[in-house]
Design an enzyme around this catalytic site. Structure first.
Site, PDB file in Angstrom:
ATOM      1  N   SER A   1     -19.033 -47.597  81.740  1.00  0.00           N
ATOM      2  CA  SER A   1     -18.465 -47.318  80.420  1.00  0.00           C
ATOM      3  C   SER A   1     -17.147 -48.032  80.157  1.00  0.00           C
ATOM      4  O   SER A   1     -16.704 -48.110  79.009  1.00  0.00           O
ATOM      5  CB  SER A   1     -18.261 -45.804  80.256  1.00  0.00           C
ATOM      6  OG  SER A   1     -17.388 -45.295  81.244  1.00  0.00           O
TER       7      SER A   1
ATOM      8  N   ALA B   1     -15.792 -32.945  79.142  1.00  0.00           N
ATOM      9  CA  ALA B   1     -16.303 -33.865  80.147  1.00  0.00           C
ATOM     10  C   ALA B   1     -17.296 -34.818  79.487  1.00  0.00           C
ATOM     11  O   ALA B   1     -18.276 -35.235  80.101  1.00  0.00           O
ATOM     12  CB  ALA B   1     -16.977 -33.101  81.288  1.00  0.00           C
TER      13      ALA B   1
ATOM     14  N   ARG C   1     -16.578 -37.447  76.012  1.00  0.00           N
ATOM     15  CA  ARG C   1     -15.827 -38.626  75.622  1.00  0.00           C
ATOM     16  C   ARG C   1     -14.440 -38.173  75.175  1.00  0.00           C
ATOM     17  O   ARG C   1     -14.305 -37.179  74.456  1.00  0.00           O
ATOM     18  CB  ARG C   1     -16.528 -39.389  74.486  1.00  0.00           C
ATOM     19  CG  ARG C   1     -17.738 -40.198  74.949  1.00  0.00           C
ATOM     20  CD  ARG C   1     -17.265 -41.398  75.768  1.00  0.00           C
ATOM     21  NE  ARG C   1     -18.338 -42.335  76.093  1.00  0.00           N
ATOM     22  CZ  ARG C   1     -18.910 -42.422  77.288  1.00  0.00           C
ATOM     23  NH1 ARG C   1     -18.528 -41.604  78.259  1.00  0.00           N
ATOM     24  NH2 ARG C   1     -19.843 -43.322  77.514  1.00  0.00           N
TER      25      ARG C   1
ATOM     26  N   ASP D   1     -11.463 -33.918  81.615  1.00  0.00           N
ATOM     27  CA  ASP D   1     -11.888 -34.991  82.518  1.00  0.00           C
ATOM     28  C   ASP D   1     -11.850 -36.336  81.807  1.00  0.00           C
ATOM     29  O   ASP D   1     -11.771 -37.375  82.452  1.00  0.00           O
ATOM     30  CB  ASP D   1     -13.305 -34.728  83.040  1.00  0.00           C
ATOM     31  CG  ASP D   1     -13.792 -35.836  83.969  1.00  0.00           C
ATOM     32  OD1 ASP D   1     -13.100 -36.083  84.965  1.00  0.00           O
ATOM     33  OD2 ASP D   1     -14.837 -36.447  83.676  1.00  0.00           O
TER      34      ASP D   1
ATOM     35  N   GLU E   1      -8.272 -44.211  77.500  1.00  0.00           N
ATOM     36  CA  GLU E   1      -8.289 -44.488  78.939  1.00  0.00           C
ATOM     37  C   GLU E   1      -8.210 -46.004  79.174  1.00  0.00           C
ATOM     38  O   GLU E   1      -8.841 -46.760  78.450  1.00  0.00           O
ATOM     39  CB  GLU E   1      -9.587 -43.946  79.557  1.00  0.00           C
ATOM     40  CG  GLU E   1      -9.740 -42.437  79.481  1.00  0.00           C
ATOM     41  CD  GLU E   1     -11.115 -41.974  79.975  1.00  0.00           C
ATOM     42  OE1 GLU E   1     -11.885 -42.817  80.524  1.00  0.00           O
ATOM     43  OE2 GLU E   1     -11.429 -40.790  79.802  1.00  0.00           O
TER      44      GLU E   1
ATOM     45  N   HIS F   1     -11.890 -38.835  84.613  1.00  0.00           N
ATOM     46  CA  HIS F   1     -13.226 -39.247  84.158  1.00  0.00           C
ATOM     47  C   HIS F   1     -14.169 -39.384  85.357  1.00  0.00           C
ATOM     48  O   HIS F   1     -14.863 -40.387  85.525  1.00  0.00           O
ATOM     49  CB  HIS F   1     -13.138 -40.568  83.384  1.00  0.00           C
ATOM     50  CG  HIS F   1     -14.307 -40.808  82.487  1.00  0.00           C
ATOM     51  ND1 HIS F   1     -14.233 -41.582  81.352  1.00  0.00           N
ATOM     52  CD2 HIS F   1     -15.614 -40.402  82.551  1.00  0.00           C
ATOM     53  CE1 HIS F   1     -15.418 -41.654  80.766  1.00  0.00           C
ATOM     54  NE2 HIS F   1     -16.269 -40.936  81.483  1.00  0.00           N
TER      55      HIS F   1
ATOM     56  N   GLY G   1     -18.970 -37.038  86.437  1.00  0.00           N
ATOM     57  CA  GLY G   1     -20.292 -37.526  86.809  1.00  0.00           C
ATOM     58  C   GLY G   1     -20.329 -38.342  88.080  1.00  0.00           C
ATOM     59  O   GLY G   1     -21.343 -38.974  88.385  1.00  0.00           O
TER      60      GLY G   1
END
Length: 374
Positions: free
Chosen positions: A45, A207, A209, A232, A237, A254, A257
């Site tokens: 991402s 958690a 975007r 998160d 970012e 982040h 996951g």
């Protein structure tokens, strides 16, 4: 076949190596000149894939993102060029679920909640939101589901409008994609107006975007009144709003996951798609490449019940570890270092449960069992 992949994608050489040479790159800083001869491009991402990144490449055949979200991919541009594209929907859904469950258990301990008396609003009911709804049911938590696209497409979907979720929920967990325009945008869905609708003690978990929550508006609100918040993901970012940190119960980089299984599953899904495109038989299977877990079996006695699952889950993952890492390293090594250096973490499914009376609801949380005969 020349394959270029984000350096933080696990097992990429093991999966793709037989298709051609694999070159790794920094996903945050990669330039168009580095990808001029890529035929397969594998990203995460942090990399925006658009005309400016691919302008110098005339031979690209396949782009894959090892993520659920696709807002960093210009799919129209890829389609116009005839470049095949694939994402990895659901690859890390279980990992994110376990992050949210760990956060819920932590908040319940800190604020002395009885979770079964709480109402959880789930905003975005896709792969992750659906799993969270099932897990919440297993934990006897009342759930409100908010997903306008699903409500439009499914006549029987039990949709609750976002404004009502804000008014009714004791906890809101965000799992929607980033949508900047259209009839149901999610950018700054939680803003100064919707923050004003929340119950005074309503907890927030994001958690999904970062820009789903207006971070400056959240800071302004928290400076006026405390509420439990778990972030998160962040706006802008890796240049996050550091002023938020003192007001948060849990802050992470982040990584919701980022279980071993979640990240590797994304690579495996892209590998399957690439093999299909190239009409090559897949030679690698994920289960053969995952490392052996440190704890692979746990035996439950007949006395194991709902209050005990939290302790078992914490043995595998405790979100407080990642919060401590974040607070110590964010001003030193920074956001991207935290993601790149993330320590190994296994999902619930890495541990096989044995025993004579394994509760069926454990499977709703993501555990697997090998039931013994009585």
């Amino acid at each position: 076949m020349k394959i270029y992949a984000d350096e933080n994608m696990p097992l990429v050489a093991e999966f793709f190596g037989h298709l051609g040479p694999v070159t790794l790159f920094n996903g945050r800083t990669v330039q168009a000149s580095e990808l001029a001869d890529a035929q397969i491009l594998l990203v995460r991402s942090v990399t925006t894939v658009d005309q400016s990144l691919l302008a110098g490449n005339k031979i690209l055949r396949f782009v894959g993102t090892a993520t659920i979200g696709m807002d960093h991919i210009d799919q129209r541009y890829l389609s116009e060029r005839g470049v095949s594209f694939s994402s990895a929907p659901g690859c890390n859904a279980q990992s994110v679920l376990e992050y949210v469950l760990s956060a819920l258990w932590y908040l319940a301990d800190k604020y002395q909640w009885q979770l079964s008396s709480k109402t959880l609003g789930i905003v975005g009911v896709g792969n992750i939101g659906q799993r969270l709804a099932k897990a919440a049911a297993a934990l006897n938590i009342t759930v409100l589901l908010c997903d306008p696209p699903r409500a439009s497409a499914e006549a029987d979907f039990p949709h609750t409008p976002f404004a009502e979720v804000c008014r009714q929920a004791d906890i809101i967990s965000f799992h929607a994609p980033m949508v900047n325009a259209g009839s149901t945008p999610t950018r700054h869905l939680l803003n100064s107006d919707s923050l004003a609708l929340l119950k005074p003690e309503c907890a927030l978990i994001n958690a999904a975007r970062g820009a789903i929550i207006d971070n400056q508006a959240l800071l302004n609100a928290l400076q006026q009144r405390h509420r439990p918040v778990v972030l998160d993901v962040w706006e802008n970012e890796p240049a996050i709003l550091n002023a938020l940190l003192p007001y948060l119960d849990i802050a992470t980089a982040h990584i919701a996951g980022h279980s071993i299984e979640g990240k590797a599953r994304g690579t495996a899904m892209l590998y399957q798609q690439a093999c299909q495109l190239l009409e090559q038989p897949p030679l690698c299977q994920l289960e053969h490449l995952l490392p052996i877990p440190a704890i692979d079996k746990v035996q439950l006695s007949g006395n194991f019940g709902l209050p005990d699952v939290q302790n078992l889950a914490r043995m595998l993952y405790d979100v407080r570890r990642d919060d401590a890492l974040f607070r110590f390293h964010i001003q030193r090594e920074g956001f991207d270092w935290l993601r790149k250096s993330y320590p190994a973490r296994r999902e619930f499914s890495s541990v096989q449960l044995t025993g004579t009376q394994i509760p069926a609801w454990m499977m709703q949380l993501g555990f697997i069992s090998q039931q013994k005969g009585v």
